[in-house]
Design a protein around this motif. Structure first.
Motif, short mmCIF file in Angstrom:
data_model
loop_
_atom_site.label_atom_id
_atom_site.label_comp_id
_atom_site.label_asym_id
_atom_site.label_seq_id
_atom_site.Cartn_x
_atom_site.Cartn_y
_atom_site.Cartn_z
N UNK A 163 0.84 -1.20 0.00
CA UNK A 163 0.00 0.00 0.00
C UNK A 163 0.88 1.25 0.00
N UNK A 164 0.33 2.33 -0.52
CA UNK A 164 1.00 3.63 -0.53
C UNK A 164 0.34 4.48 0.56
N UNK A 165 1.17 5.20 1.34
CA UNK A 165 0.61 6.08 2.36
C UNK A 165 -0.18 7.21 1.70
N UNK A 166 -1.32 7.54 2.24
CA UNK A 166 -2.06 8.69 1.69
C UNK A 166 -1.29 9.99 1.92
N UNK A 167 -1.45 10.91 1.01
CA UNK A 167 -0.76 12.22 1.16
C UNK A 167 -1.44 13.10 2.17
#
Length: 95
Positions: A91-95
């Motif tokens: 997963x990519x961390x939310x900005x």
């Protein structure tokens, strides 16, 4: 996922929430950037019925595929050894 398995080059799949790429049979070291990578990751067989997988550096290291595992904040490198192709997702961390 099937197309990644058929192609003979590295292709990275990225969307707004996660990224993935194919790990061919063998041993892989993945540098973890905890500033951009989220906590959840997964290892899934691709185009095969099963794969023997050994991990080092994940929250739950074991010899099986896993759709949901976790990165450990204090560990910058994970190792994945697989007997057959698997898809690595993170997963990519939310900005």
């Amino acid at each position: 996922m099937s197309l990644l398995h058929k192609l003979k080059r590295e292709i990275y799949v990225l969307d707004g929430e996660s990224f993935a790429w194919l790990l061919r049979e063998g041993k892989h070291e993945i540098q973890i950037d905890h500033n951009t990578m989220g906590q959840t990751c997964g290892i899934l067989p691709v185009g095969v019925d099963s794969s023997r997988v050994i991990t080092k550096g994940l929250k739950w290291d074991f010899g099986d595929v896993s759709t949901s595992n976790h990165l450990v904040p204090s560990i910058p490198l994970i190792t994945i050894e697989t007997s057959r192709p698997v898809l690595w997702t993170c997963e990519i961390k939310p900005l």
